[in-house]
Write a protein that holds these residues in place. Structure first.
Motif: not given
Length: 273
Positions: A86-100
């Motif tokens: 099936g169809p799926t979405w893979v998301i990361d709202p902030i990749d690199g939160t440690s940097n952030f």
């Protein structure tokens, strides 16, 4: 409202870009401002309200176009593994939160559209770098211009990134990965965001990425799709085609892939000792 499983990759790439832009804008609005930081495990595994707010907006954007599609996401109660059908979405709202949270500009919002376990479109938006990467099923672009992996062939002229995170109990493997990179290649880079790293490989900024650690899908799928569309090679530690559930991740411009596999083999030898 479009919930058609057979929607083309270009349409999904458009939604991926929209969602990544929205999430990145939410996160950027809280960047370098007073924000509470929580840890999820080790001191380097952090989360903020910006992560949660950005993920919520990303999901809203996706579901406005694909209401019935599943979401795999790092935060909250979303799925944590990619369904095989099936169809799926893979998301990361902030990749690199440690940097952030350290006010370091290398972080991004990443969104990938997946069908039957395989990515078909993706977008990575790094607002503080001014870069927007998008891939459908034909082309990978940065800021609207086509990109491709580097053509470097001599390992001594290549820059390689040991990516992901080796836990405190696996620092001997981390050290081995760094040693293998500096002994086999021209230089080592480590920028603190896996998805930005993979996007940079797709654009030819760096030449290789290597880890023997299992990589979460939200840290990898969008960038892996970019690399493939940009002409690169992505495998597991054994040289087999990479999947979202693979052991490790080895990505390159294709020219130095054998040397990267040899390097990760040495890291695996340390892991077995």
């Amino acid at each position: 409202m479009d919930t058609d499983f057979d929607s083309d990759a270009a349409a999904r790439a458009h939604v991926a870009e929209q969602a990544a832009r929205v999430g990145a804008a939410v996160a950027a609005g809280q960047f370098r401002r007073e924000i509470a930081v929580e840890t999820k495990g080790e001191q380097t595994d952090v989360v903020t309200q910006a992560d949660r707010d950005a993920q919520s907006r990303v999901i809203d954007c996706i579901h406005s176009a694909y209401e019935a599609n599943a979401i795999v996401g790092e935060e909250a109660d979303e799925l944590k593994s990619v369904p095989e059908e099936g169809p799926t979405w893979v998301i990361d709202p902030i990749d690199g939160t440690s940097n952030f949270v350290r006010e370091f500009q290398v972080w991004c919002t990443a969104v990938a559209a997946v069908r039957d376990g395989d990515p078909v479109a993706s977008a990575i938006v790094a607002p503080e770098l001014g870069d927007v990467y998008v891939a459908d099923d034909e082309t990978a672009t940065r800021n609207g211009e086509p990109i491709s992996v580097s053509a470097r062939t001599d390992p001594e002229g290549c820059s390689v990134v040991p990516t992901m995170w080796w836990g405190r109990d696996r620092r001997d493997e981390y050290a081995a990965a760094c040693r293998e990179v500096v002994e086999r290649f021209g230089d080592l880079r480590r920028v603190g965001s896996a998805q930005v790293t993979l996007a940079m490989l797709a654009a030819g900024t760096i030449d290789g990425v290597v880890t023997n650690v299992y990589a979460n899908p939200w840290d990898t799928v969008a960038g892996v799709h970019l690399i493939r569309l940009a002409g690169g090679t992505v495998t597991d530690v054994h040289g087999d085609p990479w999947r979202h559930d693979s052991h490790g991740l080895v990505a390159s411009n294709g020219e130095i892939h054998d040397e990267l596999l040899a390097a990760v083999g040495e890291v695996e030898a340390v892991a077995r000792d």
